[in-house]
Design a protein around this motif. Structure first.
Motif, mmCIF file in Angstrom:
data_model
loop_
_atom_site.group_PDB
_atom_site.id
_atom_site.type_symbol
_atom_site.label_atom_id
_atom_site.label_comp_id
_atom_site.label_asym_id
_atom_site.label_seq_id
_atom_site.Cartn_x
_atom_site.Cartn_y
_atom_site.Cartn_z
ATOM 1 N N LEU A 127 6.804 40.657 31.367
ATOM 2 C CA LEU A 127 7.617 41.848 31.071
ATOM 3 C C LEU A 127 6.974 43.104 31.661
ATOM 4 N N LYS A 128 5.636 43.225 31.509
ATOM 5 C CA LYS A 128 4.934 44.382 32.077
ATOM 6 C C LYS A 128 5.065 44.378 33.587
ATOM 7 N N ASN A 129 4.947 43.209 34.178
ATOM 8 C CA ASN A 129 5.072 43.064 35.632
ATOM 9 C C ASN A 129 6.455 43.533 36.105
ATOM 10 N N GLU A 130 7.454 43.066 35.377
ATOM 11 C CA GLU A 130 8.817 43.438 35.754
ATOM 12 C C GLU A 130 9.030 44.938 35.604
ATOM 13 N N SER A 131 8.504 45.522 34.556
ATOM 14 C CA SER A 131 8.690 46.970 34.368
ATOM 15 C C SER A 131 7.943 47.739 35.449
ATOM 16 N N ILE A 132 6.726 47.303 35.788
ATOM 17 C CA ILE A 132 5.967 47.984 36.842
ATOM 18 C C ILE A 132 6.675 47.819 38.184
ATOM 19 N N ARG A 133 7.257 46.637 38.438
ATOM 20 C CA ARG A 133 7.980 46.394 39.682
ATOM 21 C C ARG A 133 9.216 47.311 39.789
ATOM 22 N N SER A 134 9.904 47.395 38.662
ATOM 23 C CA SER A 134 11.112 48.249 38.696
ATOM 24 C C SER A 134 10.737 49.708 38.890
ATOM 25 N N ILE A 135 9.651 50.154 38.252
ATOM 26 C CA ILE A 135 9.191 51.546 38.432
ATOM 27 C C ILE A 135 8.753 51.746 39.872
ATOM 28 N N THR A 136 7.993 50.780 40.403
ATOM 29 C CA THR A 136 7.527 50.899 41.782
ATOM 30 C C THR A 136 8.718 50.881 42.745
#
Length: 149
Positions: free
Chosen positions: A126-135
């Protein structure tokens, strides 16, 4: 015969064997004296040797008792040491067993807990996905700004 002649004759018959025996005894006196000294010396030597033998036996008996005491004392010390070593080895073995059981329990419940690891991996995803979406959104904004310029 006259009385004096008879007396002399009987006197010589009676006294001469006495004097002969007396002379013979006197000649043997030194030999008998030496023999008696030799017998007494042998007897005293026997008594001294008997006393020395008695004292030697008594000394051997004292040594035997003392060595037995020392042997029993040494055996007790060795036995105590052996028991301490055995108890130490037993408790060391039990401590190792307890540590082994605890480490297995700890590893199964804390380190290799399947459900906790699964939750951790899901949270990480979930953290990965949120960081990916922010990036991704930051990248798109920067591309958009570059196009505007």
């Amino acid at each position: 015969m006259r009385f004096v002649d008879i007396w002399k004759q009987s006197h010589s018959l009676i006294l001469s064997p006495f004097f002969e025996k007396s002379d013979e005894a006197e000649s043997r006196r030194i030999t008998n004296y030496r023999a008696s000294i030799s017998i007494q010396s042998a007897w005293r030597g026997y008594l001294v040797r008997r006393e020395i033998t008695r004292q030697r036996k008594a000394a051997v008996n004292v040594q035997r008792v003392w060595r037995g005491y020392l042997g029993r004392r040494r055996f007790e010390r060795e036995w105590d040491l052996s028991r301490k070593r055995w108890r130490r080895a037993f408790f060391d073995k039990m401590a190792i067993r307890i540590q082994k059981v605890y480490r297995g329990y700890h590893t199964r419940t804390r380190v290799l807990d399947y459900y906790a690891r699964k939750r951790y991996l899901q949270d990480l995803q979930l953290k990965n996905e949120s960081i990916r979406s922010i990036t991704k959104s930051n990248f798109q904004e920067s591309v958009a700004q570059l196009k505007e310029e």
